[in-house]
Design a protein around this motif. Structure first.
Motif, PDB file in Angstrom:
ATOM      1  N   ARG A 132      36.117  -0.718  -8.023  1.00 27.06           N
ATOM      2  CA  ARG A 132      34.647  -0.721  -7.951  1.00 27.06           C
ATOM      3  C   ARG A 132      34.085   0.647  -8.334  1.00 27.06           C
ATOM      4  NH1 ARG A 132      33.809  -4.298  -3.060  1.00 27.06           N
ATOM      5  NH2 ARG A 132      33.462  -6.284  -4.126  1.00 27.06           N
ATOM      6  N   ILE A 133      34.734   1.686  -7.827  1.00 31.27           N
ATOM      7  CA  ILE A 133      34.220   3.035  -8.104  1.00 31.27           C
ATOM      8  C   ILE A 133      34.383   3.347  -9.591  1.00 31.27           C
ATOM      9  CG2 ILE A 133      34.609   5.500  -7.655  1.00 31.27           C
ATOM     10  CD1 ILE A 133      35.291   4.721  -4.750  1.00 31.27           C
ATOM     11  N   LEU A 134      35.524   2.970 -10.165  1.00 27.95           N
ATOM     12  CA  LEU A 134      35.734   3.191 -11.596  1.00 27.95           C
ATOM     13  C   LEU A 134      34.683   2.440 -12.412  1.00 27.95           C
ATOM     14  CD1 LEU A 134      39.574   3.138 -12.310  1.00 27.95           C
ATOM     15  CD2 LEU A 134      37.982   5.076 -12.404  1.00 27.95           C
ATOM     16  N   ALA A 183       0.808  -1.222   0.000  1.00 31.50           N
ATOM     17  CA  ALA A 183       0.000   0.000   0.000  1.00 31.50           C
ATOM     18  C   ALA A 183       0.842   1.274   0.000  1.00 31.50           C
ATOM     19  CB  ALA A 183      -0.928  -0.006   1.222  1.00 31.50           C
ATOM     20  N   ALA A 184       2.156   1.152   0.131  1.00 31.98           N
ATOM     21  CA  ALA A 184       2.997   2.347   0.273  1.00 31.98           C
ATOM     22  C   ALA A 184       3.013   3.167  -1.014  1.00 31.98           C
ATOM     23  CB  ALA A 184       4.417   1.931   0.638  1.00 31.98           C
ATOM     24  N   ASP A 185       3.200   4.505  -0.858  1.00 32.37           N
ATOM     25  CA  ASP A 185       3.297   5.383  -2.030  1.00 32.37           C
ATOM     26  C   ASP A 185       4.585   5.108  -2.800  1.00 32.37           C
ATOM     27  OD1 ASP A 185       0.998   6.631  -1.164  1.00 32.37           O
ATOM     28  OD2 ASP A 185       2.090   8.218  -0.088  1.00 32.37           O
ATOM     29  N   VAL A 186       5.650   4.921  -2.037  1.00 36.48           N
ATOM     30  CA  VAL A 186       6.960   4.723  -2.654  1.00 36.48           C
ATOM     31  C   VAL A 186       7.539   3.425  -2.121  1.00 36.48           C
ATOM     32  CG1 VAL A 186       9.183   5.813  -3.131  1.00 36.48           C
ATOM     33  CG2 VAL A 186       7.258   7.201  -2.371  1.00 36.48           C
ATOM     34  N   ARG A 187       8.124   2.635  -2.993  1.00 40.59           N
ATOM     35  CA  ARG A 187       8.773   1.390  -2.564  1.00 40.59           C
ATOM     36  C   ARG A 187      10.171   1.369  -3.125  1.00 40.59           C
ATOM     37  NH1 ARG A 187       3.552  -0.267  -3.285  1.00 40.59           N
ATOM     38  NH2 ARG A 187       3.800  -0.152  -5.541  1.00 40.59           N
ATOM     39  N   MET A 188      11.088   0.883  -2.365  1.00 39.35           N
ATOM     40  CA  MET A 188      12.406   0.668  -2.942  1.00 39.35           C
ATOM     41  C   MET A 188      13.032  -0.547  -2.302  1.00 39.35           C
ATOM     42  SD  MET A 188      14.853   2.039  -0.586  1.00 39.35           S
ATOM     43  CE  MET A 188      15.857   1.494  -1.897  1.00 39.35           C
ATOM     44  N   GLU A 189      13.903  -1.194  -3.064  1.00 38.91           N
ATOM     45  CA  GLU A 189      14.589  -2.341  -2.492  1.00 38.91           C
ATOM     46  C   GLU A 189      16.016  -2.415  -2.999  1.00 38.91           C
ATOM     47  OE1 GLU A 189      11.817  -5.394  -4.721  1.00 38.91           O
ATOM     48  OE2 GLU A 189      13.578  -6.423  -3.925  1.00 38.91           O
ATOM     49  N   GLY A 190      16.873  -3.028  -2.199  1.00 42.82           N
ATOM     50  CA  GLY A 190      18.273  -3.125  -2.604  1.00 42.82           C
ATOM     51  C   GLY A 190      18.976  -4.248  -1.863  1.00 42.82           C
ATOM     52  N   VAL A 233      25.838   7.537  -8.616  1.00 46.13           N
ATOM     53  CA  VAL A 233      25.341   6.150  -8.646  1.00 46.13           C
ATOM     54  C   VAL A 233      25.715   5.472  -7.345  1.00 46.13           C
ATOM     55  CG1 VAL A 233      25.229   5.666 -11.112  1.00 46.13           C
ATOM     56  CG2 VAL A 233      27.413   5.462  -9.914  1.00 46.13           C
ATOM     57  N   ARG A 234      24.944   4.447  -7.013  1.00 44.52           N
ATOM     58  CA  ARG A 234      25.192   3.747  -5.757  1.00 44.52           C
ATOM     59  C   ARG A 234      26.111   2.562  -6.000  1.00 44.52           C
ATOM     60  NH1 ARG A 234      24.150   4.322  -0.557  1.00 44.52           N
ATOM     61  NH2 ARG A 234      22.712   5.930  -1.225  1.00 44.52           N
ATOM     62  N   VAL A 235      27.123   2.441  -5.136  1.00 48.36           N
ATOM     63  CA  VAL A 235      27.940   1.226  -5.112  1.00 48.36           C
ATOM     64  C   VAL A 235      27.531   0.471  -3.853  1.00 48.36           C
ATOM     65  CG1 VAL A 235      30.270   0.280  -5.150  1.00 48.36           C
ATOM     66  CG2 VAL A 235      29.807   2.482  -6.242  1.00 48.36           C
ATOM     67  N   PRO A 236      26.791  -0.613  -4.010  1.00 42.93           N
ATOM     68  CA  PRO A 236      26.205  -1.252  -2.828  1.00 42.93           C
ATOM     69  C   PRO A 236      27.119  -2.271  -2.158  1.00 42.93           C
ATOM     70  CG  PRO A 236      25.347  -2.271  -4.817  1.00 42.93           C
ATOM     71  CD  PRO A 236      26.308  -1.219  -5.268  1.00 42.93           C
ATOM     72  N   SER A 266      21.812   2.923   3.921  1.00 51.08           N
ATOM     73  CA  SER A 266      21.960   3.136   2.474  1.00 51.08           C
ATOM     74  C   SER A 266      20.588   3.225   1.827  1.00 51.08           C
ATOM     75  CB  SER A 266      22.746   1.984   1.831  1.00 51.08           C
ATOM     76  OG  SER A 266      24.054   1.907   2.349  1.00 51.08           O
ATOM     77  N   ALA A 267      19.701   2.306   2.234  1.00 46.78           N
ATOM     78  CA  ALA A 267      18.356   2.286   1.657  1.00 46.78           C
ATOM     79  C   ALA A 267      17.588   3.552   2.022  1.00 46.78           C
ATOM     80  CB  ALA A 267      17.608   1.041   2.145  1.00 46.78           C
TER      81      ALA A 267
END
Ligand code: FES
Ligand code: FES
Lengths: 763, 162, 81
Positions: free
Chosen positions: A753-755, A198-205, A742-745, A392-393
């Motif tokens: 990794r950053i490059l 039911a949430a307006d915004v969802r995110m997952e990682g 951008v995210r580096v998780p 982070s999330a």
């Protein structure tokens, strides 16, 4: 820069607490006189060395020690067969619940080796050269077995199984097959699925971290002697002399009172010295040889065979309303436990959402054994991993909603009366003040340059009370000796002396704090969990109060009045009987001098089990600059704010914040255990396991939030040592996200990794 | 194994010792000369806990073979203070709480002394790079850097003739 | 009767029940009561669980009082570094 935030007008008048005196053991530590684990020698001592497995997983078919034993100068050779067999008994004598048989099998392998570096045999000889030659002559026949390092691989049904007796606990039904999953822990509230849908915004990682080491600079070291009368002496550095005593006695099957442990100075622990590795081996070698045995680990051994903390995989789902209220959260974590069960995943589960008021959540933690060294506690064990995922999330959520990351945290912040995800209701917490401290800081308002980003993250730790002892003795000239039950890792002698001086009303210079050995002071749990200043401090204060009672009685005897007519003020006995107004106060020195005539020495010891430690919250702010050519990320400004209750010695509290933050920065940017395809650690040295050095870092600014002292401690102490390592992983990662877009998780955020992330973004 | 007979000066005093070819100066200092203030954190030149000054140069004593000490001048942490008064670096480390466990401290003090002997007015960056060979896991370096900077300032003050 | 809320580690011993009422004036009573109701749970809680009694954390504290309307959360014991 360091600041302290106090609630206006709420200041209790204190003379010693809150000041910054020179620590009482300082001179010893700057002149080289302080004796650490490797600095003591016993007469006639031998050198002990350990043979370690070159395989990550193998069955030991046989060990032939005859050639080693025949070498001139070798006085003892032992293997797992020289230790008693132990049942799966659970011990609570140390930092957390410990399985005794597992601990013993980690100290010396029995039928199987479970990681590269696992101890399989040990020798004692008259010199290091001979001991090392003897190790080369021990013949071990192994049947190598397939190994598994990565947590997700270890969870697969077809993974090589480390322990045929391990059946997952915490499931609805006991599984039919053994596996590497030792336990599942869950915490739930409300209805996650419905609220998320039911949430307006969802995110997952999915966020991942690698195993990292505590990195104390002092390798494990001890010297031990087994007397012909069965009395054992151990001298060495650890986070708890009583822990060493209990574990040695249980692993060797001798009465606890036969083991006498004297704590050396300890060169850092951070949780990694809350268990034993060498001490039982040194004692067993001493028993077999009839000589004292000294053992010191090499750095390679420290990395390969002592506790890193878990690497983990953290899956996060967050659902929120458009105005920023988090309505649903799901966190699932898989942690490497190393060779035996016991990763800190339960603590991670309990802490990961502890900064947030969320009505609907589900937290699941999986404890998974792997062919890596058995993990040991590391500062707020588990919490940094959970916080890395959640913080982070939350940062991603802030970006999605277009909200300032502090505002999003403020909207969802826990306060007094909020219910923690693991059950309790918060009281006397200052998380909101800590967020405000960061918002009001100059750092938060400072502009950023190109290729720079600013990250925010929060963190929580329970803090801990538990069993502790303290004694206060009055010398015949009125000097005070304070005996603490806990090793001093980071300046706790100073805190003990200051609390005693404050309570007794005497100048700090009159108080000499010492750390007792196991025969000279009552029991205590280890120095760890941010409990020493709180719990041992409480014991010291209570002992000082008992001494004051005795002093009042002695004064009453001398004055021939009732004790209730004597008050203790500013270090003196004062008669409050109006009819005896002409009596001059009696000083501590006078009362001490007359002690023999009024009943004998004045002293008190208090042992207690302190309840009511107050949790701590931290909020960290990190500015990072990225070199787009090389992918190198550099921390250029850092501020750590923390709810500390009250700082006894602010400099050492700041030091805890700074040291914890920098360990976290290393964890985020550089540090990791690297294994080759054969399951062997590739970077078991400081050159390749790169911890932060002075030139990597800026100054670390601190803000001590003292708005809410802990009412269950006489001076308002909350623990401070653990919290500072919880926020930095995400603070750094969030700064990187904002610097490069951008995210580096996946940690560590190394240049390759950053490059790669920068290239992927271009493409 | 034949041993070498070595004569050297340690903290101003003449010393003699017998050593095998493979022993390090760190081993000799700690195990034979009872100077345990110099610490071993790695034995491979990566942590700086074993720092000593050899003929005026900062070295990791774990990387110096003991026979190389022949005829040389060695300064260790035990020689910093004259036994009565602490060296200004030692005082500033205490004042700034620049140590927690104190295990790295002897190495930092010796390294910082070598820096200030060579450069009485280092910038923060110079201090940080000079001390980059010394690991401290407890403090995050903040208070150590401040202590060294303040000592440099104090020593510069003391040098100005009144 | 105190209201007890047990975390998932206890569920194998409670047959999945996570909330129940137990008559207890102290932690020790509570442990006995839990064991009477779910054999083995008392010992498990004693060894492995910490408690939050009306919000305040207690660990290894048999004689901490429990009020008739107390809420007691059971969760894994906390260690530290
Ligand atoms: S012991 Fe010499 S550098 Fe580490
Ligand atoms: S003070 Fe502990 S390593 Fe520096």
């Amino acid at each position: 820069m360091s600041e302290t935030l106090k609630r206006p007008g709420a200041r209790q008048t204190l003379n010693v607490v809150g000041t910054r005196p020179i620590r009482p053991d300082g001179a010893d530590k700057v002149t080289g006189r302080a004796a650490f684990g490797a600095d003591l020698s016993m007469s006639g001592q031998l050198v002990g060395r350990i043979l370690r497995s070159p395989h990550p997983h193998a069955r030991i078919l046989s060990i032939d020690t005859s050639k080693a034993a025949a070498l001139p100068g070798v006085k003892a050779v032992i293997t797992g067969a020289d230790f008693p067999d132990l049942g799966a008994e659970v011990l609570a004598g140390g930092e957390a619940v410990t399985n005794l048989a597992d601990m013993a099998a980690n100290v010396m392998a029995r039928d199987k080796v479970l990681y590269d570096g696992h101890a399989v045999a040990a020798v004692a000889a008259i010199s290091a050269e001979i001991a090392e030659e003897a190790l080369r002559r021990i013949e071990v026949a192994y049947e190598t077995l397939p190994h598994v390092i990565e947590v997700l691989e270890a969870m697969r049904p077809d993974a090589p199984v480390l322990h045929a007796t391990l059946f997952t606990q915490g499931l609805e039904a006991r599984p039919e097959q053994p596996s590497n999953i030792s336990n599942r822990t869950r915490f739930m509230r409300g209805d996650f699925e419905a609220a998320y849908a039911a949430a307006d915004v969802r995110m997952e990682g999915r966020y991942t971290t690698r195993a990292v080491h505590q990195g104390y600079i002092e390798p494990h070291a001890c010297v031990a002697a087994w007397g012909s009368d069965g009395q054992c002496e151990v001298w060495g550095s650890s986070q708890g002399q009583f822990m060493v005593r209990t574990y040695c006695a249980r692993v060797l099957g001798v009465p606890i009172s036969n083991v006498h442990v004297t704590p050396a100075e300890i060169g850092g622990g951070f949780g990694g010295k809350t268990t034993v590795y060498l001490e039982p081996v040194a004692l067993a070698l001493s028993r077999a040889s009839g000589h004292p045995v000294k053992m010191v680990m090499s750095r390679d051994e420290v990395f390969r065979a002592t506790g890193p903390t878990s690497g983990g995989v953290i899956d996060v789902k967050l659902g929120a309303s458009n105005d920023g209220k988090i309505v649903a959260a799901r966190v699932e974590m898989m942690f490497q436990a190393g060779a035996f069960p016991g990763s800190p995943v339960a603590a991670a589960a309990m802490t990961c959402l502890a900064c947030y008021e969320v009505d609907n959540f589900e937290i699941v933690g999986w404890d998974v054994v792997t062919n890596t060294p058995k993990v040991a506690a590391y500062r707020a064990p588990g919490a940094p991993l959970g916080a890395f995922g959640v913080e982070s999330a939350v940062d991603e959520l802030a970006l999605t909603l277009g909200l300032d990351p502090l505002t999003l945290r403020e909207i969802n912040a826990v306060k007094d009366g909020s219910k923690a995800p693991y059950g309790p209701t918060y009281q006397n917490i200052a998380y909101v003040d800590t967020l405000a401290a960061i918002r009001d800081s100059e750092h938060y308002k400072a502009p950023l340059g190109p290729n720079q980003g600013r990250g925010v993250a929060a963190g929580f730790w329970f803090n801990h009370g538990g069993e502790s002892s303290g004694a206060v003795h009055v010398a015949d000239d009125g000097g005070i000796v304070v005996v603490s039950s806990n090793p001093d890792i980071g300046g706790s002698r100073a805190a003990m002396a200051m609390m005693a001086a404050e309570t007794l009303g005497v100048p700090l210079e009159r108080v000499r704090p010492v750390v007792g050995d196991t025969d000279s002071i009552g029991f205590a749990m280890v120095t760890g969990g941010s409990r020493t200043t709180f719990a041992t401090g409480l014991a010291v204060v209570r002992a000082a109060e008992q001494v004051i009672e005795q002093l009042r009685q002695r004064a009453a005897m001398l004055w021939e009045v009732d004790a209730d007519k004597v008050a203790w003020r500013a270090g003196e006995a004062v008669c409050t009987d109006p009819e005896k107004a002409d009596l001059k106060p009696l000083s501590l020195a006078t009362l001490a001098e007359r002690a023999s005539r009024t009943g004998g020495p004045i002293s008190a010891q208090v042992s207690l089990n302190a309840q009511g430690a107050s949790p701590g919250f931290g909020v960290h702010l990190c500015d990072l600059e990225v070199d787009p050519e090389t992918g190198v990320a550099r921390v250029i400004r850092y501020t750590a704010a923390q709810d500390v209750g009250r700082a006894i010695h602010p400099s050492y509290v700041e030091g805890q914040l700074q040291g914890g933050a920098v360990q976290g920065i290393g964890w985020a940017l550089n540090e990791e255990y690297i294994f080759d395809a054969g399951g062997r650690m590739e970077n078991a040295g400081f050159l390749d396991y790169r911890m932060p050095v002075a030139s990597d870092l800026p100054m670390i600014d601190t803000i001590l939030v003292e708005t809410t002292p802990n009412p269950l401690h006489p001076f308002g102490v909350k623990g401070v040592g653990e919290v500072p390592i919880v926020p930095p992983l995400a603070a750094v990662a969030n700064a990187l996200r904002r610097a490069i877009g951008v995210r580096v998780p996946d940690l560590p955020l190394s240049p390759p990794r950053i490059l790669a992330a920068l290239e992927a973004k271009q493409a | 194994m034949s041993k070498h007979h070595i004569s050297a000066t340690v903290n101003g005093d003449p010393v003699e010792f017998l050593t095998s070819s493979g022993a390090t100066l760190l081993d000799v200092l700690r195990d034979q000369l009872n100077l345990t203030g110099t610490k071993e954190g790695c034995g491979s030149g990566d942590c700086g806990a074993c720092s000593v000054i050899l003929d005026g140069r900062l070295v990791c004593s774990c990387l110096v073979l003991a026979p190389e000490a022949e005829g040389r001048r060695i300064e260790t942490v035990e020689g910093l203070s004259d036994g009565v008064r602490l060296h200004p670096l030692q005082e500033q480390f205490l004042k700034h709480a620049a140590l927690q466990c104190g295990f790295c401290t002897p190495g930092f003090l010796v390294a910082a002394k070598a820096l200030l002997d060579a450069n009485p007015d280092p910038s923060e960056t110079e201090v940080r790079y000079w001390l980059a060979g010394n690991l401290c896991r407890c403090t995050g370096y903040d208070k150590i850097v401040r202590a060294v900077m303040d000592t440099a300032a104090e020593l510069r003050q003391a040098r100005i003739p009144a | 009767m105190a209201r007890v809320v047990a975390c998932s580690d206890c569920w194998p011993l409670t047959g999945g029940a996570s909330e129940f009422n137990v008559e207890a004036a102290t932690v020790r009573d509570l442990i006995r009561g839990l064991d009477a109701r779910f054999p083995g749970l008392g010992d498990f809680v004693d060894r492995r669980m910490a408690m939050a009694i009306d919000g305040e954390i207690h660990q290894d504290a048999w004689f901490s009082p429990i009020e008739p309307d107390s809420e007691v959360f059971l969760f894994p014991k906390i260690g530290g570094g």
